[in-house]
Design a protein around this motif. Structure first.
Motif, PDB file in Angstrom:
ATOM      1  N   ARG A  60     -27.385  24.997 -81.615  1.00 29.96           N
ATOM      2  CA  ARG A  60     -27.903  24.177 -82.755  1.00 29.96           C
ATOM      3  C   ARG A  60     -29.203  24.117 -83.404  1.00 29.96           C
ATOM      4  O   ARG A  60     -28.908  24.118 -84.561  1.00 29.96           O
ATOM      5  N   GLN A  61     -30.303  25.014 -83.277  1.00 33.39           N
ATOM      6  CA  GLN A  61     -30.810  25.443 -83.199  1.00 33.39           C
ATOM      7  C   GLN A  61     -30.219  26.739 -84.022  1.00 33.39           C
ATOM      8  O   GLN A  61     -31.241  27.260 -85.478  1.00 33.39           O
ATOM      9  N   VAL A  63     -27.657  27.380 -85.543  1.00 29.82           N
ATOM     10  CA  VAL A  63     -26.894  27.092 -86.671  1.00 29.82           C
ATOM     11  C   VAL A  63     -27.642  26.407 -87.677  1.00 29.82           C
ATOM     12  O   VAL A  63     -27.806  26.327 -89.015  1.00 29.82           O
ATOM     13  N   ALA A  64     -28.557  25.718 -87.069  1.00 31.73           N
ATOM     14  CA  ALA A  64     -30.185  25.333 -88.309  1.00 31.73           C
ATOM     15  C   ALA A  64     -30.364  25.677 -89.185  1.00 31.73           C
ATOM     16  O   ALA A  64     -30.526  25.520 -90.459  1.00 31.73           O
ATOM     17  N   GLN A  67     -28.243  27.392 -91.620  1.00 34.58           N
ATOM     18  CA  GLN A  67     -28.000  26.521 -92.373  1.00 34.58           C
ATOM     19  C   GLN A  67     -29.440  26.279 -93.210  1.00 34.58           C
ATOM     20  O   GLN A  67     -28.853  26.435 -94.906  1.00 34.58           O
ATOM     21  N   ALA A  68     -30.346  26.870 -92.994  1.00 42.85           N
ATOM     22  CA  ALA A  68     -31.717  26.972 -93.392  1.00 42.85           C
ATOM     23  C   ALA A  68     -32.070  28.660 -93.542  1.00 42.85           C
ATOM     24  O   ALA A  68     -33.005  28.607 -93.047  1.00 42.85           O
ATOM     25  N   LEU A 100     -24.290  30.456 -94.858  1.00 42.25           N
ATOM     26  CA  LEU A 100     -22.268  28.916 -94.803  1.00 42.25           C
ATOM     27  C   LEU A 100     -21.881  28.479 -95.680  1.00 42.25           C
ATOM     28  O   LEU A 100     -21.249  27.686 -95.483  1.00 42.25           O
ATOM     29  N   PRO A 330     -19.852  26.433 -90.526  1.00 43.22           N
ATOM     30  CA  PRO A 330     -20.873  26.253 -89.325  1.00 43.22           C
ATOM     31  C   PRO A 330     -19.681  26.779 -88.647  1.00 43.22           C
ATOM     32  O   PRO A 330     -20.234  27.227 -87.711  1.00 43.22           O
ATOM     33  N   PHE A 334     -20.597  27.970 -84.311  1.00 48.72           N
ATOM     34  CA  PHE A 334     -20.231  27.591 -82.853  1.00 48.72           C
ATOM     35  C   PHE A 334     -19.378  28.417 -81.861  1.00 48.72           C
ATOM     36  O   PHE A 334     -19.514  28.339 -80.895  1.00 48.72           O
TER      37      PHE A 334
END
Lengths: 481, 481
Positions: A60-61, A63-64, A67-68, A100, A330, A334
């Protein structure tokens, strides 16, 4: 006036034929009750995060950060994200052409497909070709695409286990093909008998059906059994003899709750059989980020790998995938993170192992609690969940209950499951949604409710079940087995 | 030995019939050249981030936080994320049942569907019902689902504009229906003539086809025109008279580059026409997060809204959506953010406006640069891109070029586009991929290359084109117009 294009009478008949019980009558009723304020335990679908499972922190870190990406240049980024997550985010962003927000190649990003191929090679001991791996929006989309490629019309048949996960029956209906059932044997721990397969194929051929493919779900859904290597070898030999493609649904390969029968992939067994079988049998294997200890259902990530599929067919599958442009990016990341996980020595490794082991070990305990719980109930018998995420107890309904169901205009197991829902809030799926032998009744529940809530849920189930059995007991015998 | 299930000879014929030029021969050749080290400008697909467009900061912050909800409790979170992003992340997470890792309802999260309905109401001035809005993995998936619901077989026809975005022809082939073309008039700025529509329907009926639906793409893809309110009213009246459902592809509604014809939705016009038309005509409208100033293609988010569709049909569409479990959840949040944007006074508002305005204004300038650039080339004429993301110049190929193409075994516009690709690295899509009148040739390019690179790209195009025209000039006349 004539019916309009989107009036019910005008619709594609194949659409109308589709049945999908996992989100059928029971689910709809449960949703209504929830709206009315009742507490519902949704065990109708393998959706771990919805029942409180926490996501793994490290992926999750990563992919976050993907995203940013503007955070990667922020001097404070290290205050919120560990260095290995930052490095991995850069690794995956470098594989994209525009982050992404850009469509990837319609088969998925080459870099991630390479990581999937490496994973398969490590797992099976045989090389895998990234050009034969397509990333998808969850495994279901891949299954649907392959079935759509195979099925030409109602005289094309696909062998599907009964009980089965209804994705298969639904997709075969939607594409206008014929489902050819083969039965799993409950008293043999949901084992698969090749003689029974042969009978199914012969019967279908007698009806004029060209049987083109066979589906296996390993570990089983809803049945939870793990196929042995010997059994897989029999199946592959059978596919070779009968000229069937094999579709291997292996989405639960990380969900194993016993040590006697570890997961073994159909591809590994196929490769080990040598020519001509290893060169001839066409195999498509499916995997996902939705299951295992990941449970990232909502992200919709999956892949399929093709073995012995000719290039011209691969081109056709690529072309049709192109119409949807690309799987979501995204979830591709994963998938990369799942198949190429942290290694000892990485900063986040210990935490990752702690989290993932915690989930699998708890699932193992819950599988045991649930099986034992069901087996302690009156007129309920249940095989142990060797793998996957489900328990599939047989409910031996007394004749009076079957009569009452008939009066209420319900299939008997639907009747039972609706009463269970109203009494306890436990939302299950009736066995008839998966197929079962005539006169035998089941329900499917996931083993996903939180471990600490499990004793209470099983007690609540038992209380309901035993009262139900008492109410309809005619002291004369049960539905069967 | 008989062909195997996944040998080319055995495949579903509808799969083989699918054509999708946007990722066809030109794209495959461009990918090869890129692998060989050539610099390719991919203008074959509307994929803004791949050509350097930066994502909007605020929505990315929100979705990053939703992916990493554990950061919300971190005392340092405010160092990397503004307070309004934190608040919005909490707002969307509260709508989920288990965060981004849990399947949502198969129609998408109720909370986001409500935000979409509110957006439609604000935009059109008529209420919209969230129960008739389904979120999808991009608009394409929605279009495919609706066409699959409508098409029963080859005697069911769908009116599609020519030139068209080939999603429509591909999906109609895949589902075994018949495409009924209607021509857009290039000399009338790609306008649509209802008399021509009537002729198309009459011809199709004469061939035994039941024409069930009509597709409009507004703003046009590949043609870039914006439909006027009067034209939309004619179309809706026509659908009413001919008993056709209307599929309104409105994914480019934010991409408008002139002030005379702002976007107006088919639904708004329909509602404004009053009964019986407003109560009878069945309309499905599509939208996406992939276009506009968002360009979040890789996230795969979209929705469709249904008007005048009976509940029994909605149930069928819901059932089929359920088989794929749920659209990806992160993109649902992008959709929420798109339809419910920041308001004046929000901390991030100024930045958001600066970024989004910057993108649209630059696209407007690029639309102009491209049209003017094409019109300055020998034997090229081009309508102005009023909306969407494409330029669709007509290339008047000299007879000698057409002969040369024939010799090379290529369709003439494919021949031209391949030469363009080899000479300049500009990867376009030949007009034949979208359909065009007999003997007329086009190409489609996006207007997405970075603004600062545009002069060089257009110069490089002009140099290639003029040399090409010189090479094949026979001083005797051109292909036509």
């Amino acid at each position: 006036m004539a019916p309009r294009a989107l009036d019910y009478e005008s619709l594609n008949e194949n659409v109308k034929k589709v049945q999908y019980a996992v989100r059928g009558e029971l689910y709809l009723r449960a949703s209504e009750l929830q709206k009315e304020g009742k507490k519902i335990i949704f065990t109708n679908v393998g959706n771990p995060h919805a029942l409180g499972q926490k996501p793994l922190t490290f992926p999750r870190q990563v992919v976050a950060l993907c995203q940013a990406p503007f955070l990667l240049d922020d001097p404070n980024v290290g205050l919120l994200y560990p260095a290995d997550a930052i490095a991995k985010a850069k690794h995956y962003l470098a594989m994209t052409t525009g982050g992404l927000g850009a469509y990837s190649d319609s088969r998925g990003m080459p870099g991630v497909r390479k990581e999937v191929a490496d994973f398969i090679e490590r797992r099976d001991g045989y090389p895998s070709d990234p050009e034969l791996i397509f990333l998808t929006d969850g495994a279901s989309k891949g299954v649907m695409q392959i079935l759509n490629t195979i099925i030409r019309g109602e005289s094309d048949g696909v062998l599907v286990p009964v009980p089965q996960y209804p994705l298969y029956s639904a997709a075969i209906s939607l594409f206008g093909g014929s489902l050819v059932p083969y039965y799993l044997e409950e008293t043999e721990n949901w084992g698969l008998d090749v003689n029974d397969l042969r009978r199914s194929v012969a019967q279908a051929r007698y009806k004029g059906i060209t049987v083109k493919a066979m589906v296996i779900i390993n570990p089983g859904n809803p049945t939870g059994q793990c196929l042995s290597e010997a059994n897989l070898r029999e199946i592959l030999r059978f596919c070779y003899q009968e000229n069937l493609a094999l579709l291997g649904d292996e989405v639960y390969q990380q969900n194993i709750y016993q040590d006697e029968r570890p997961f073994i992939s159909a591809r590994k067994v196929l490769m080990g059989m040598g020519p001509p079988i290893s060169k001839e049998v066409q195999l498509v294997s499916f995997h996902t980020v939705s299951k295992g200890y990941w449970g990232e259902c909502g992200q919709r990530g999956g892949y399929f790998e093709m073995t012995n599929i000719p290039p011209k067919t691969v081109d056709e599958i690529y072309k049709v995938a192109s119409v949807s442009l690309s799987p979501n990016v995204p979830a591709q990341i994963f998938m990369g993170l799942m198949v190429n996980p942290l290694k000892p020595g990485d900063i986040s490794y210990e935490q990752f192992i702690r989290e993932s082991k915690g989930i699998i070990e708890s699932l193992r305990r819950r599988a045991r609690m649930m099986t034992d719980g069901f087996n302690s109930c009156k007129n309920v018998i249940c095989n142990f969940t060797e793998g996957a995420m489900y328990s599939f107890p047989q409910i031996r309904l007394p004749p009076k209950a079957i009569e009452a169901a008939k009066k209420a205009g319900k299939v008997p197991d639907v009747f039972y499951c609706l009463k269970l829902l109203e009494a306890t809030g436990i939302s299950t799926v009736p066995g008839s949604g998966f197929g079962q032998k005539e006169g035998v009744f089941h329900l499917r529940t996931t083993i996903l409710p939180a471990e600490e809530e499990m004793p209470e849920i099983m007690a609540s189930f038992k209380k309901f079940n035993n009262e139900f059995m008492e109410q309809y007991d005619d002291r004369s015998g049960y539905s069967r087995l």
